[in-house]
Each structure stands twice: as structure tokens, then as C-alpha cells.
Design a protein around this motif. Structure first.
Motif, PDB file in Angstrom:
ATOM      1  N   TYR A  85     134.743  32.805  52.602  1.00  0.00           N
ATOM      2  CA  TYR A  85     134.954  32.914  51.159  1.00  0.00           C
ATOM      3  C   TYR A  85     133.650  33.259  50.467  1.00  0.00           C
ATOM      4  N   LEU A  86     133.712  34.258  49.604  1.00  0.00           N
ATOM      5  CA  LEU A  86     132.541  34.721  48.872  1.00  0.00           C
ATOM      6  C   LEU A  86     132.685  34.376  47.394  1.00  0.00           C
ATOM      7  N   PRO A  87     131.590  33.964  46.748  1.00  0.00           N
ATOM      8  CA  PRO A  87     131.665  33.689  45.310  1.00  0.00           C
ATOM      9  C   PRO A  87     132.033  34.961  44.543  1.00  0.00           C
ATOM     10  N   VAL A  88     132.827  34.798  43.513  1.00  0.00           N
ATOM     11  CA  VAL A  88     133.242  35.920  42.683  1.00  0.00           C
ATOM     12  C   VAL A  88     133.356  35.409  41.236  1.00  0.00           C
ATOM     13  N   ALA A  89     133.047  36.272  40.305  1.00  0.00           N
ATOM     14  CA  ALA A  89     133.153  35.904  38.888  1.00  0.00           C
ATOM     15  C   ALA A  89     134.616  35.694  38.507  1.00  0.00           C
ATOM     16  N   ASN A  90     134.848  34.720  37.651  1.00  0.00           N
ATOM     17  CA  ASN A  90     136.204  34.454  37.171  1.00  0.00           C
ATOM     18  C   ASN A  90     136.809  35.708  36.542  1.00  0.00           C
ATOM     19  N   LEU A  94     140.353  37.532  37.576  1.00  0.00           N
ATOM     20  CA  LEU A  94     141.430  37.817  36.625  1.00  0.00           C
ATOM     21  C   LEU A  94     141.749  39.306  36.579  1.00  0.00           C
ATOM     22  N   ARG A  95     140.733  40.138  36.578  1.00  0.00           N
ATOM     23  CA  ARG A  95     140.942  41.586  36.533  1.00  0.00           C
ATOM     24  C   ARG A  95     141.729  42.050  37.767  1.00  0.00           C
ATOM     25  N   THR A  96     141.355  41.569  38.929  1.00  0.00           N
ATOM     26  CA  THR A  96     142.054  41.959  40.160  1.00  0.00           C
ATOM     27  C   THR A  96     143.511  41.520  40.132  1.00  0.00           C
ATOM     28  N   LEU A  97     143.752  40.280  39.748  1.00  0.00           N
ATOM     29  CA  LEU A  97     145.128  39.773  39.756  1.00  0.00           C
ATOM     30  C   LEU A  97     145.988  40.412  38.672  1.00  0.00           C
ATOM     31  N   ARG A  98     145.400  40.696  37.525  1.00  0.00           N
ATOM     32  CA  ARG A  98     146.175  41.390  36.478  1.00  0.00           C
ATOM     33  C   ARG A  98     146.501  42.827  36.910  1.00  0.00           C
ATOM     34  N   SER A  99     145.551  43.478  37.542  1.00  0.00           N
ATOM     35  CA  SER A  99     145.771  44.835  38.042  1.00  0.00           C
ATOM     36  C   SER A  99     146.856  44.828  39.118  1.00  0.00           C
ATOM     37  N   TRP A 100     146.793  43.873  40.011  1.00  0.00           N
ATOM     38  CA  TRP A 100     147.801  43.748  41.067  1.00  0.00           C
ATOM     39  C   TRP A 100     149.184  43.530  40.459  1.00  0.00           C
ATOM     40  N   VAL A 119     148.832  31.013  37.148  1.00  0.00           N
ATOM     41  CA  VAL A 119     147.810  31.735  37.908  1.00  0.00           C
ATOM     42  C   VAL A 119     146.522  31.901  37.109  1.00  0.00           C
ATOM     43  N   HIS A 120     146.623  32.394  35.892  1.00  0.00           N
ATOM     44  CA  HIS A 120     145.426  32.691  35.098  1.00  0.00           C
ATOM     45  C   HIS A 120     144.753  31.441  34.542  1.00  0.00           C
ATOM     46  N   ALA A 121     145.518  30.431  34.150  1.00  0.00           N
ATOM     47  CA  ALA A 121     144.941  29.231  33.532  1.00  0.00           C
ATOM     48  C   ALA A 121     143.930  28.516  34.429  1.00  0.00           C
ATOM     49  N   PRO A 122     144.219  28.303  35.725  1.00  0.00           N
ATOM     50  CA  PRO A 122     143.206  27.654  36.567  1.00  0.00           C
ATOM     51  C   PRO A 122     141.917  28.479  36.689  1.00  0.00           C
ATOM     52  N   ILE A 123     142.045  29.787  36.663  1.00  0.00           N
ATOM     53  CA  ILE A 123     140.867  30.660  36.752  1.00  0.00           C
ATOM     54  C   ILE A 123     140.054  30.560  35.468  1.00  0.00           C
TER      55      ILE A 123
END
Length: 171
Positions: A85-90, A94-100, A119-123
Motif C-alpha cells: 500500500y502506497l500513501p495517496v492524497a485524499n 476521490l478523483r479516481t473513484l469519481r472518475s471510475w 464511499v466519499h465520506a470516509p475519504i
């Protein structure tokens, strides 16, 4: 070893939403598992505890959690470690999951609300976020290429002592 306590498990299944006029969204879903943990635990220890947890043994292909399982998503479980697992900005998560979610066009308001709350609220409230890196096809289990897309994130909220495992995929 840190003990994680399963708090909740939620599945947002795109098949349960009306896509009339919204494009070919197909068989897509997001799986959300939330865990509570003791205060003051470092992220690295939380990642290791999650990978060791029984609920992590899920192939995300309809079989559900298998306590004796050897698969996690598309990979053999033995290859998915805390170091995968690699650190990633919140914001990137969000951008990846919204795009998906909207890759085939706009999505219905009811689904957008479900995604926002589960999905988005925990992020949004996370103090840190990690994504499962691509481990390569050689780490796939015997039928590991079944998913068209597979996105996995571990979202940690140290303030609320909540760890959330988010998986979004296409079958």
C-alpha cells in the motif's frame, strides 16, 4: 498485534440503481468495510493488522470472506502485504473513484447520494489514505484477471479511530 474490530460492512451495487438513459454502467460495485481500532496506533501497524484480519480474505468476486482463503481481490493473499500500500492524497483517491463511477456517463442522483455517504465520506474525513499498488499479473491468483477495473484503498481516520477498506471494481 493491534486488534481491529469490524464496525460495519456495506455494499453499494450499481445494479440496484435505475440507469435508464444513463448509459451502460454494467456490473459495478463498491465494497466498504469499516473497523475500529485503539487510539494511538501508527498507520503502519494498522495496515499490518488489516492484512492479517479475517475480513481481508475476500476475493471480491462473489465468494465473500473466506477465513481460510488464499485470495485477496485479484491477487494471491501471500503477495498483499502492508508494504503493498502506497500513501495517496485524499483528493487523488476521490478523483479516481469519481472518475471510475462516472466512466460510462452521468450516474443517477440516488447512486451519487449512496456513494457520497458510504464511499466519499470516509475519504473526506481521513487523516491518511493508502492505495493498493498494482502488484503485476504474475501475482494474480488462478482467475485473478476477472475484474475489468479494481481499485482498493485503505482510509484511516485517527481522530475517529476508524479504518475503512474501500474496494471499487467492475466485473
Amino acid at each position: 498485534m493491534t486488534k481491529l474490530v469490524l464496525d460495519s460492512q456495506v455494499l453499494v451495487n450499481f445494479r440496484h440503481h435505475d440507469f435508464t438513459g444513463h448509459g451502460p454502467h454494467g456490473c459495478r460495485w463498491a465494497d466498504v468495510k469499516s473497523f475500529r481500532f485503539p487510539q494511538g496506533i501508527q498507520d503502519s501497524e494498522l495496515l499490518a493488522a488489516l492484512v492479517a484480519h479475517e475480513q481481508f480474505r475476500d476475493d471480491y468476486a462473489g465468494g465473500g470472506v473466506d477465513p481460510a482463503g488464499t485470495r485477496h481481490g485479484p491477487y494471491w493473499l501471500k503477495h498483499v502485504t502492508a508494504h503493498a500500500y502506497l500513501p495517496v492524497a485524499n483528493t487523488d483517491t476521490l478523483r479516481t473513484l469519481r472518475s471510475w463511477a462516472s466512466q460510462h456517463g452521468s450516474i443517477p442522483e440516488s447512486l451519487e447520494k449512496a456513494l457520497a455517504s458510504t464511499v466519499h465520506a470516509p475519504i473526506d474525513s481521513a487523516t491518511s489514505c493508502y492505495r493498493l499498488q498494482d502488484l503485476g499479473h504474475e501475482k494474480f491468483h488462478d482467475w485473478g484477471g476477472v475484474h475489468i477495473a479494481f481499485h482498493e484503498y485503505i482510509v484511516i481516520d485517527q481522530d475517529r479511530t476508524l479504518l475503512t477498506l474501500l474496494v471499487a471494481a467492475d466485473d
